[in-house]
Design a protein around this motif. Structure first.
Motif, PDB file in Angstrom:
ATOM      1  N   TYR A 130      44.987  20.119  37.068  1.00 12.73           N
ATOM      2  CA  TYR A 130      45.514  21.478  37.275  1.00 12.73           C
ATOM      3  C   TYR A 130      45.991  22.045  35.938  1.00 12.73           C
ATOM      4  N   PRO A 131      45.056  22.332  35.032  1.00 10.19           N
ATOM      5  CA  PRO A 131      45.450  22.744  33.677  1.00 10.19           C
ATOM      6  C   PRO A 131      45.990  24.161  33.586  1.00 10.19           C
ATOM      7  N   ASP A 132      45.744  24.982  34.580  1.00  6.55           N
ATOM      8  CA  ASP A 132      46.054  26.409  34.465  1.00  6.55           C
ATOM      9  C   ASP A 132      47.277  26.843  35.261  1.00  6.55           C
ATOM     10  N   VAL A 133      48.057  25.879  35.761  1.00  9.02           N
ATOM     11  CA  VAL A 133      49.243  26.218  36.551  1.00  9.02           C
ATOM     12  C   VAL A 133      50.413  25.348  36.096  1.00  9.02           C
ATOM     13  N   PRO A 134      51.654  25.756  36.383  1.00  7.18           N
ATOM     14  CA  PRO A 134      52.811  24.920  36.046  1.00  7.18           C
ATOM     15  C   PRO A 134      52.762  23.576  36.783  1.00  7.18           C
ATOM     16  N   LEU A 135      53.174  22.529  36.084  1.00  7.54           N
ATOM     17  CA  LEU A 135      53.208  21.187  36.664  1.00  7.54           C
ATOM     18  C   LEU A 135      54.666  20.773  36.851  1.00  7.54           C
ATOM     19  N   PHE A 136      55.038  20.526  38.091  1.00  6.89           N
ATOM     20  CA  PHE A 136      56.389  20.091  38.442  1.00  6.89           C
ATOM     21  C   PHE A 136      56.425  18.566  38.559  1.00  6.89           C
ATOM     22  N   GLY A 137      57.592  17.990  38.301  1.00 10.88           N
ATOM     23  CA  GLY A 137      57.848  16.587  38.586  1.00 10.88           C
ATOM     24  C   GLY A 137      58.988  16.487  39.578  1.00 10.88           C
ATOM     25  N   MET A 138      59.008  15.405  40.350  1.00 10.40           N
ATOM     26  CA  MET A 138      60.127  15.128  41.251  1.00 10.40           C
ATOM     27  C   MET A 138      60.574  13.692  41.021  1.00 10.40           C
ATOM     28  N   GLY A 139      61.847  13.439  41.180  1.00  8.22           N
ATOM     29  CA  GLY A 139      62.365  12.087  41.026  1.00  8.22           C
ATOM     30  C   GLY A 139      63.673  11.915  41.758  1.00  8.22           C
ATOM     31  N   HIS A 140      63.917  10.689  42.208  1.00  7.35           N
ATOM     32  CA  HIS A 140      65.197  10.359  42.842  1.00  7.35           C
ATOM     33  C   HIS A 140      65.721   9.126  42.111  1.00  7.35           C
ATOM     34  N   LEU A 141      66.587   9.373  41.134  1.00  9.51           N
ATOM     35  CA  LEU A 141      67.038   8.295  40.260  1.00  9.51           C
ATOM     36  C   LEU A 141      68.266   8.734  39.488  1.00  9.51           C
ATOM     37  N   PHE A 142      68.880   7.756  38.823  1.00 13.87           N
ATOM     38  CA  PHE A 142      70.065   8.034  38.007  1.00 13.87           C
ATOM     39  C   PHE A 142      69.638   8.255  36.568  1.00 13.87           C
ATOM     40  N   MET A 143      70.018   9.386  36.022  1.00 15.38           N
ATOM     41  CA  MET A 143      69.699   9.718  34.632  1.00 15.38           C
ATOM     42  C   MET A 143      70.921   9.510  33.749  1.00 15.38           C
TER      43      MET A 143
ATOM     44  N   PHE B  49      67.734   5.241  31.305  1.00 14.13           N
ATOM     45  CA  PHE B  49      66.623   6.175  31.466  1.00 14.13           C
ATOM     46  C   PHE B  49      67.099   7.568  31.094  1.00 14.13           C
ATOM     47  N   GLU B  50      66.535   8.108  30.038  1.00 16.62           N
ATOM     48  CA  GLU B  50      66.998   9.365  29.468  1.00 16.62           C
ATOM     49  C   GLU B  50      65.936  10.447  29.612  1.00 16.62           C
ATOM     50  N   ALA B  51      66.369  11.688  29.427  1.00 10.30           N
ATOM     51  CA  ALA B  51      65.454  12.826  29.570  1.00 10.30           C
ATOM     52  C   ALA B  51      64.271  12.724  28.618  1.00 10.30           C
ATOM     53  N   SER B  52      64.492  12.134  27.447  1.00 11.11           N
ATOM     54  CA  SER B  52      63.424  12.053  26.443  1.00 11.11           C
ATOM     55  C   SER B  52      62.279  11.142  26.882  1.00 11.11           C
ATOM     56  N   LEU B  53      62.496  10.296  27.880  1.00 16.45           N
ATOM     57  CA  LEU B  53      61.452   9.391  28.349  1.00 16.45           C
ATOM     58  C   LEU B  53      60.506  10.052  29.340  1.00 16.45           C
ATOM     59  N   PHE B  54      60.877  11.235  29.862  1.00 17.47           N
ATOM     60  CA  PHE B  54      59.992  11.962  30.772  1.00 17.47           C
ATOM     61  C   PHE B  54      58.950  12.737  29.970  1.00 17.47           C
ATOM     62  N   PRO B  55      57.754  12.864  30.515  1.00 15.51           N
ATOM     63  CA  PRO B  55      56.781  13.770  29.895  1.00 15.51           C
ATOM     64  C   PRO B  55      57.242  15.214  30.078  1.00 15.51           C
ATOM     65  N   PRO B  56      56.622  16.162  29.364  1.00 17.06           N
ATOM     66  CA  PRO B  56      57.117  17.550  29.368  1.00 17.06           C
ATOM     67  C   PRO B  56      56.669  18.355  30.582  1.00 17.06           C
ATOM     68  N   PHE B  57      57.194  17.986  31.762  1.00 21.86           N
ATOM     69  CA  PHE B  57      56.943  18.787  32.957  1.00 21.86           C
ATOM     70  C   PHE B  57      57.478  20.201  32.733  1.00 21.86           C
ATOM     71  N   ASP B  58      56.837  21.163  33.379  1.00 18.48           N
ATOM     72  CA  ASP B  58      57.363  22.532  33.307  1.00 18.48           C
ATOM     73  C   ASP B  58      58.711  22.634  34.018  1.00 18.48           C
ATOM     74  N   TYR B  59      58.896  21.798  35.038  1.00 19.83           N
ATOM     75  CA  TYR B  59      60.190  21.721  35.725  1.00 19.83           C
ATOM     76  C   TYR B  59      60.282  20.340  36.366  1.00 19.83           C
ATOM     77  N   LEU B  60      61.450  19.696  36.239  1.00 18.66           N
ATOM     78  CA  LEU B  60      61.677  18.380  36.831  1.00 18.66           C
ATOM     79  C   LEU B  60      62.784  18.501  37.868  1.00 18.66           C
ATOM     80  N   ALA B  61      62.420  18.315  39.141  1.00 26.78           N
ATOM     81  CA  ALA B  61      63.350  18.465  40.269  1.00 26.78           C
ATOM     82  C   ALA B  61      63.909  17.089  40.641  1.00 26.78           C
ATOM     83  N   LEU B  62      65.184  16.881  40.372  1.00 27.46           N
ATOM     84  CA  LEU B  62      65.802  15.570  40.564  1.00 27.46           C
ATOM     85  C   LEU B  62      66.731  15.542  41.766  1.00 27.46           C
TER      86      LEU B  62
END
Length: 403
Positions: A176-189, A210-223
Motif C-alpha cells: 500500500y505505497p500510496d496511502v498512510p500506514l498505521f501501526g497498532m501495539g499493546h505494550l509498555f513503552m 523498548f523505545e520509540a526509536s525501535l519502531f519503523p516510521p509509521f505514519d501513526y502508531l496507535a498504542l
C-alpha cells in the motif's frame, strides 16, 4: 479518511468489588454518537476490550450491543487483543464479524504478515492500511534456549519485537505505497507515564527497554496498555489513547480521550484529542474523622453523573480504639445517594509502621487481588530484579490459566 484510536476499555472491570459496567455502557453510547457525528470510517481498538480472560455475560452483552450499534453507523472496526483479553474469546466470532466489516486479531498470527490489513473508506476505496499487532507474549517472539542468560533473553525478545514490526512495515509499504500506514501495539513503552492500575498490568519484563526509536516510521502508531493518554517521545503520531473511563483512583486527574485522525492521499492532515465525558467521579477524601464525616454528608455529585465512588483516609495523630469503633459503625451504616465509599482506612502520624500498613489499615482481604498479595510478597522476598521479573511472569501465567 476519518479514523478514531482508542484502547483499554476493560469491560467487566470491578473497583473494590463494584463493577463499572454502567460506566462502560455510557462510554460506548457516547462513542457511537461521536462516530455518527464525525462520519468516522475506521475505529481502531488497541487491546484490552475486556478486563479478564473469562468475561461475564454482562460484559459480553455490552460488547455485542456496541458491535450492533457500530454496524448501523457504517464505520469499520479493527480490534487487537490485549494482555487482559483471551485470544480465543475475541476470535470466536471472527469469521462472522468479518461479514460486518469488523476485523478481530485476538492473538498473534502464525504469519505476522497476516496482520497487515487494508482500510477502505465508505466508498470501498483503500484510504489507509494498518499493521494490527496484538499483545505479544514471550512465546510469540522467541523460544527458550537452555543456558540462556537473563540479559540475553531480554535482548532476544526486544529484537523479536523490533523485527516483527519491521517486517510488517516493509510489507505494508510495498502493498500500500500510496496511502498512510498505521501501526497498532499493546505494550509498555519506555518513558511512558503510568497510573497505579498500570503497575498491576502484566508486561513482558524486557519491554522497559523498548523505545520509540525501535519502531519503523509509521505514519501513526496507535498504542494501548497504558491508561494515561500521552504522546511518546513528544511525537503527535505515537500515542497511547489511554482508557476511556477511570479504572483506578490514581486516574482521578486524567483527562480521558479518544484520538481523531484525518487523512488525505498519502498524508495525515489532522490529529485531534476528543475529550470523553466524565460519567462518574472518583474521589479521594482525607481529613480527621469529623472532617471526613462532614465532607461525605455534604457531598453532591455532578448533575447527570452516576453515583460517585470514594476512597477515604482518616488522618489522626494517635490511635484511638473508641474512634475506630465509631468509624466502623459510621461506614457500615453510611447511606448517601450521591457517593459510595469503597474503601476506608486510618493513618496515624504518631505510629510506627505495622503489618497492617502493608496494604492499608482496615483493608479487607476481599479488597485485595491475588496479584496485590503476590506483589507485596515479591517486593520483600525476591533477591534480584531478574528473579522478580521471572517470578512475576510465572505467577501471571499461572493466574491466567485459572481464569
Amino acid at each position: 479518511m476519518k479514523i478514531l484510536h482508542t484502547a483499554d476499555w476493560h469491560f467487566g472491570k470491578r473497583l473494590y468489588q463494584t463493577d463499572l459496567l454502567e460506566d462502560s455502557r455510557l462510554f460506548v453510547d457516547w462513542l457511537l454518537k461521536k462516530i455518527q457525528e464525525l462520519e468516522v470510517d475506521i475505529l481502531l481498538v488497541a487491546g484490552d476490550v475486556f478486563d479478564t480472560t473469562n468475561p461475564s455475560s454482562d460484559a459480553m452483552q455490552v460488547y455485542y450491543d456496541f458491535l450492533k450499534g457500530l454496524v448501523a453507523t457504517g464505520c469499520q472496526l479493527v480490534i487487537t487483543g490485549g494482555n487482559h483479553d483471551s485470544p480465543a474469546v475475541l476470535n470466536a466470532p471472527r469469521e462472522i464479524l468479518k461479514l460486518l466489516n469488523v476485523q478481530v486479531l485476538g492473538g498473534a498470527c502464525e504469519n505476522c504478515l497476516d496482520e497487515i490489513l487494508p482500510l477502505p473508506d465508505r466508498s470501498g476505496k483503500i484510504g489507509a492500511a494498518v499493521c494490527a499487532v496484538p499483545f505479544l507474549r514471550d512465546r510469540d517472539l522467541k523460544r527458550s534456549v537452555e543456558g540462556e542468560s537473563f540479559e540475553d533473553r531480554r535482548l532476544a525478545i526486544r529484537f523479536g519485537l523490533e523485527r516483527r514490526y519491521a517486517q510488517q512495515y516493509e510489507e505494508g509499504r510495498r502493498l500500500y505505497p500510496d496511502v498512510p500506514l498505521f501501526g497498532m501495539g499493546h505494550l509498555f513503552m519506555n518513558g511512558s507515564a503510568t497510573s497505579d492500575d498500570d503497575e498491576k498490568l502484566h508486561t513482558i519484563g524486557t519491554l522497559d527497554l523498548f523505545e520509540a526509536s525501535l519502531f519503523p516510521p509509521f505514519d501513526y502508531l496507535a498504542l494501548g496498555h497504558i491508561h494515561r493518554p500521552q504522546k511518546i517521545a513528544k511525537k503527535d503520531t505515537i500515542r497511547y489513547s489511554g482508557s476511556p473511563i477511570a479504572l483506578s483512583f490514581s486516574e482521578i486527574k486524567d483527562e480521558k480521550l479518544v484520538i481523531f485522525i484525518e487523512t488525505e492521499g498519502k498524508e495525515i492532515t489532522r490529529i485531534e484529542e476528543l475529550r470523553v465525558p466524565v460519567f462518574r467521579k472518583l474521589e479521594r477524601i482525607t481529613g480527621t474523622f469529623e472532617e471526613v464525616e462532614a465532607k461525605l454528608m455534604a457531598y453532591t455529585r455532578p448533575e447527570g453523573a452516576l453515583k460517585s465512588l470514594a476512597e477515604v483516609e482518616i488522618r489522626e495523630e494517635h490511635r484511638d480504639p473508641a474512634l475506630a469503633d465509631r468509624a466502623k459503625v459510621f461506614f457500615l451504616t453510611f447511606q448517601q445517594g450521591d457517593i459510595q465509599v469503597l474503601n476506608w482506612k486510618f493513618r496515624f502520624s504518631q505510629q510506627l509502621r505495622t503489618a497492617d500498613e502493608l496494604f492499608g489499615e482496615s483493608t479487607a482481604l476481599t479488597e485485595l487481588t491475588p496479584k496485590d498479595v503476590f506483589d507485596q510478597w515479591l517486593s520483600e522476598n525476591a533477591a534480584t530484579d531478574e528473579s522478580k521479573v521471572l517470578l512475576g511472569e510465572a505467577f501471571h501465567e499461572l493466574l491466567n490459566g485459572l481464569n
